[in-house]
Design a protein around this motif. Structure first.
Motif, PDB file in Angstrom:
ATOM      1  N   SER A 349       0.415  -2.135   2.302  1.00  0.00           N
ATOM      2  CA  SER A 349      -1.004  -1.811   2.249  1.00  0.00           C
ATOM      3  C   SER A 349      -1.329  -1.030   0.980  1.00  0.00           C
ATOM      4  N   VAL A 350      -2.593  -1.052   0.607  1.00  0.00           N
ATOM      5  CA  VAL A 350      -3.073  -0.254  -0.515  1.00  0.00           C
ATOM      6  C   VAL A 350      -2.709   1.212  -0.275  1.00  0.00           C
ATOM      7  N   GLN A 351      -2.847   1.645   0.971  1.00  0.00           N
ATOM      8  CA  GLN A 351      -2.532   3.019   1.325  1.00  0.00           C
ATOM      9  C   GLN A 351      -1.097   3.380   0.945  1.00  0.00           C
ATOM     10  N   HIS A 352      -0.143   2.564   1.399  1.00  0.00           N
ATOM     11  CA  HIS A 352       1.254   2.863   1.099  1.00  0.00           C
ATOM     12  C   HIS A 352       1.544   2.727  -0.392  1.00  0.00           C
ATOM     13  N   GLN A 391      -8.371   0.563   2.547  1.00  0.00           N
ATOM     14  CA  GLN A 391      -7.015   0.924   2.131  1.00  0.00           C
ATOM     15  C   GLN A 391      -5.928   0.285   2.995  1.00  0.00           C
ATOM     16  N   MET A 392      -6.308  -0.387   4.092  1.00  0.00           N
ATOM     17  CA  MET A 392      -5.294  -0.969   4.956  1.00  0.00           C
ATOM     18  C   MET A 392      -4.931  -2.410   4.574  1.00  0.00           C
ATOM     19  N   VAL A 393      -5.689  -3.055   3.668  1.00  0.00           N
ATOM     20  CA  VAL A 393      -5.342  -4.432   3.286  1.00  0.00           C
ATOM     21  C   VAL A 393      -4.105  -4.422   2.394  1.00  0.00           C
ATOM     22  N   ASN A 394      -3.380  -5.531   2.399  1.00  0.00           N
ATOM     23  CA  ASN A 394      -2.218  -5.645   1.539  1.00  0.00           C
ATOM     24  C   ASN A 394      -2.645  -5.704   0.077  1.00  0.00           C
ATOM     25  N   ALA A 395      -1.919  -4.984  -0.753  1.00  0.00           N
ATOM     26  CA  ALA A 395      -2.285  -4.900  -2.164  1.00  0.00           C
ATOM     27  C   ALA A 395      -2.221  -6.264  -2.847  1.00  0.00           C
ATOM     28  N   GLY A 396      -1.386  -7.160  -2.321  1.00  0.00           N
ATOM     29  CA  GLY A 396      -1.257  -8.484  -2.918  1.00  0.00           C
ATOM     30  C   GLY A 396      -2.546  -9.291  -2.863  1.00  0.00           C
ATOM     31  N   LEU A 397      -3.454  -8.923  -1.980  1.00  0.00           N
ATOM     32  CA  LEU A 397      -4.692  -9.683  -1.826  1.00  0.00           C
ATOM     33  C   LEU A 397      -5.763  -9.252  -2.828  1.00  0.00           C
TER      34      LEU A 397
ATOM     35  N   ARG B 186       9.385   5.239   4.040  1.00  0.00           N
ATOM     36  CA  ARG B 186       8.533   4.588   3.038  1.00  0.00           C
ATOM     37  C   ARG B 186       9.369   4.124   1.856  1.00  0.00           C
ATOM     38  N   GLN B 187      10.338   4.970   1.494  1.00  0.00           N
ATOM     39  CA  GLN B 187      11.171   4.607   0.343  1.00  0.00           C
ATOM     40  C   GLN B 187      12.019   3.384   0.661  1.00  0.00           C
ATOM     41  N   ILE B 188      12.496   3.298   1.912  1.00  0.00           N
ATOM     42  CA  ILE B 188      13.261   2.116   2.317  1.00  0.00           C
ATOM     43  C   ILE B 188      12.392   0.865   2.228  1.00  0.00           C
TER      44      ILE B 188
END
Lengths: 504, 332
Positions: A349-352, A391-397, B186-188
């Protein structure tokens, strides 16, 4: 003359409706025989949907009309496509790549007739005025040679069709500036022989260099089609964006004299010996031709690739080179050039993506606090004006520009001293580009020191306080704020190499 | 309300619905043997070992590495314990030795990977070496364990269920906590998602993979201890039979709950879905080899579904180039 006779491609009342969204509305596009026709627009303007309809991936809405040489288009016959990533297999040589997707010519015994394949490939690239060793793996070719090979292969697929159309999607995205001009020559050669070329690019400079006419898409509509000669750069930008861009004002704050980063005798890769310093709140540009070492300086400073020598001090303290982790711990971060490979976690996700390097402050006792993480990231989503603002969507999108904003946001939340950016706006549309520039100038005003390496001289001229021109791995010249211009940078890059040649 | 609906949707927890279906199927087919407390206990109990093995492979998979040595490490650990107790060690010391053997194997794999060997190959090679050790230690014989106290640790019931289940449950909770609630998790995942990007974001990716392989081997060692305790023998041949079910459950688990990510609870659910299928077939009178067919087929299917969900698999292939532009178009 009958208008229809001279058109290779005629698209009219083209619409495309996706569930819940109309991507294209009543689009008109006419490509004439022998012309290079530019298709420009921001990400999300409908460019890629249009290309995908032409390539047969999407089906247009019922009332749309697509005529190819006056006939309805059937199975994409007669249209050749070269996509941004070229679709070449790096480990195979040019002859083998040329044959991909086609059948091989065989000898009488049934083995592949390599001689004939070789000649076929050679004549293919010669049509573009190129000649290079066809037997080395494609990975060893230059970007220009690879692009020409991909174009030759595409044209091979429409052989025998008198008036064909070549669609080039961002052909210069991975080319160094020095090779772009050569590619332009090759494209003109092709159009001179009567083929139509549809040229899709973010680089408006190229549009003015090579294209005859330009069609602007905005929000799914074709805004206008005009002769390139009859329009000026700022007007075109205005048409694309819908409002005029604030080119960066030159009101730079008086520079501090406080030195934040000091680089001495840096070496590694094609960098031989480079020394420079960066002051507090300063934006330093790194310019240089492809192969000058410009592409590697930032990676060396950040520890992404190994150095063979040199010392770096940050705030007077020595920085151990070779480890991104150590660099980050010392307040140095890198926004890498290859966004997809080195910047973004497409499946996260964008968040992570944003919070990854800065998780410690999000801990509540021993647990990552979800609400706190959401709040912190949401600030950046808003400040960066991300689309979609979720922020929950996947960054790839996300589009290229928005992905770049995500990578930037990752570092802006950290207590940084020096931000290194490698080609920060490559493959980014005009709107996001100016947003990123504004953001950098803003951050510098707040005291962040920034180093930008870019092959885009106009970009460096727009935002930098000082530009360092690298030549053959060494310091070529330094251009200070007064007298800084795109032309000056390009001249310094090229002339220093010419001088060198004369000396030898 | 909406949150519950999406949490309970077929797309989120398809395995649970498959589980119900399997349960209903065998409840109707072989009710007299399938619907008994004994069957429930045996399925839950014996699969607490499989669950440990599956969790062992989940950790390196989440970091983008394969651990193929899990099966052999389980065997080595169980044989070592039986041997140590046969020469007079207490079960506590023998169990520690079993775990230690697992950690040594993990240290070797992790070191090989750190030196640049692909994890698939490194753990395959270590797996062979561990198998040799197992055969040497057991002289290719089963070694019987007589200590009643040791077996009770895993077999005695607590609240009506074998204790081994609770041990596995604790391990699962700890792993879930580390993977989702700690920065290390998260790092994993970031290392598994894009190792280059993770390194440039300051993650020490080599260390993350190293530790993930150590965790994996440690869990395999624990599974070996549990196997010795539950079966009462140290068997040189039992280990490898856990490998395929473990990977099947891990991949099937990655299609559940947290789409496309290897995760703890999806994996635990998947172990028991697969186990229910196997047990039902056995009770319905299927030959023993059916189990292997079932596990292998489940693994292939699980990987297929997970790659499908990540969008790498498509039925429709109009044109390679159009597809390329489409995959890029998704980013525009």
């Amino acid at each position: 003359m009958n208008d229809r006779d001279e058109l290779v491609l005629q698209v009219s009342s083209l619409s495309k409706t996706f569930p819940g969204q109309q991507a294209l509305i009543d689009v008109e596009l006419k490509v004439r025989v022998g012309e290079v026709h530019a298709l420009v627009g921001q990400n999300g303007s409908g460019k890629s949907t249009l290309i995908k309809i032409l390539s047969g991936y999407h089906q247009a809405d019922a009332e749309s009309v697509i005529l190819f040489n006056g006939e309805p288009l059937i199975h994409q016959k007669g249209i050749a496509f070269v996509h941004q990533d070229l679709a070449l297999v790096p480990t195979l040589n040019s002859i083998e790549n040329m044959a991909l997707g086609h059948s091989y010519r065989l000898t009488r015994t049934g083995s592949i007739n390599w001689r004939q394949q070789h000649d076929l490939t050679r004549s293919g690239i010669q049509e573009f005025g190129a000649d290079f060793d066809l037997r080395v793996p494609v990975a060893q070719l230059s970007g220009l040679q690879r692009t020409i090979l991909a174009m030759a292969r595409a044209m091979g697929s429409v052989e025998g069709i008198e008036r064909s159309l070549l669609v080039l999607d961002e052909p210069t995205a991975s080319l160094p500036k020095s090779e772009v001009a050569l590619l332009m020559d090759s494209i003109r050669r092709l159009s001179a022989r009567g083929a139509g070329v549809l040229y899709v690019s973010h680089h408006l400079g190229e549009v003015f260099d090579v294209c005859d006419r330009v069609t602007v898409l905005r929000d799914g509509r074709s805004i206008t089609t005009t002769n390139v000669k009859e329009i000026k750069y700022p007007q075109l930008v205005k048409l694309i964006v819908g409002h005029s861009l604030n080119e960066q004002s030159s009101e730079h704050a008086a520079l501090s004299t406080e030195q934040v980063m000091k680089v001495d005798n840096l070496a590694g890769g094609s960098v031989i010996d480079l020394s420079f310093d960066v002051r507090k709140g300063e934006i330093v540009g790194l310019a240089g031709l492809m192969g000058s070492g410009r592409e590697q300086v930032l990676k060396l400073l950040f520890g992404a690739i190994g150095t063979t020598g040199g010392r770096v001090h940050v705030d007077g303290r020595p920085l151990r080179l070779g480890s991104p982790k150590v660099a980050i711990d010392n307040g140095v971060a890198l926004v890498p050039a290859e966004r997809k490979e080195h910047g973004i976690f497409a499946n996260c996700s964008v968040q992570h993506n944003i919070s990854l390097p800065n998780l410690r402050p999000l801990l509540r006792r021993l647990v990552l606090s979800q609400s706190r993480e959401y709040q912190v990231v949401q600030q950046w989503v808003e400040r960066m004006d991300l689309h979609p603002a979720n922020q929950m969507v996947n960054a790839g999108l996300l589009s290229g520009g928005n992905q770049q904003k995500v990578v930037l946001a990752r570092w802006m939340g950290i207590d940084l001293k020096v931000l290194l950016l490698d080609e920060p706006t490559q493959g980014v549309d005009v709107g996001a580009k100016s947003a990123i520039h504004e953001l950098l100038v803003e951050a510098a005003k707040e005291g962040l020191s920034i180093v930008v390496a870019s092959s885009d001289a106009a970009e460096l001229a727009a935002i930098c306080d000082r530009v360092i021109v690298i030549h053959d791995g060494r310091l070529g010249s330094i251009i200070s704020r007064d007298g800084l211009s795109g032309e000056r940078i390009v001249n310094e890059c090229v002339s220093s190499s010419a001088d060198e040649m004369r000396d030898q | 309300m909406n949150r519950w609906r999406s949490a309970l949707s077929i797309r989120n927890i398809s395995a649970i619905y498959v589980w119900f279906a399997l349960f209903a199927l065998f409840a109707v087919w072989v009710p007299e043997t399938f619907l008994t407390l004994g069957t429930l206990r045996s399925v839950l109990g014996s699969n607490s070992i499989t669950t440990l093995a599956a969790l062992a492979v989940v950790v390196p998979l989440a970091a983008g590495a394969f651990d193929l040595s899990v099966g052999q490490v389980i065997g080595a650990s169980s044989v070592t314990i039986a041997w140590a107790m046969s020469i007079g060690w207490t079960w506590e010391m023998a169990s520690l030795l079993g775990l230690l053997i697992g950690m040594v194997a993990g240290l070797l794999s992790a070191t090989a990977v750190r030196l640049g060997v692909n994890s698939f190959i490194a753990t395959l090679g270590i797996s062979s070496i561990v198998a040799a050790y197992t055969n040497f230690r057991s002289k290719q014989q089963q070694v019987t364990i007589t200590d009643k106290g040791f077996r009770d640790v895993f077999l005695r019931n607590f609240l009506g269920l074998p204790r081994s289940i609770y041990i596995t449950l604790i391990v699962a909770i700890v792993l879930w906590y580390v993977l989702t609630k700690r920065p290390f998790g998260r790092q994993i995942y970031s290392t598994g998602g894009n190792a280059d990007a993770a390194r440039l974001a300051g993650v020490r990716t080599h260390l993350v993979i190293f530790i993930s392989l150590l965790i994996s081997a440690g869990l395999a060692g624990l599974a070996g201890v549990m196997n010795a305790g539950r079966s009462g023998v140290g068997s040189p041949t039992v280990g490898p039979s856990y490998l395929i079910p473990a990977f099947a459950a891990a991949f099937l688990g990655s299609t559940q709950l947290r789409k496309g990510e290897f995760n703890v609870w999806g994996t635990v659910i998947s172990v028991y879905v697969l186990a229910t299928g196997v047990k039902g077939l056995q009770l319905a009178g299927a030959e023993a080899y059916i189990t292997d067919i079932f596990s292998g087929a489940a693994l292939l299917l699980a990987v297929l579904i997970s790659s499908w969900e990540r969008g790498k698999f498509k039925f429709r292939r109009p044109n390679v180039l159009a597809e390329r532009s489409a995959s890029r178009g998704a980013a525009e």
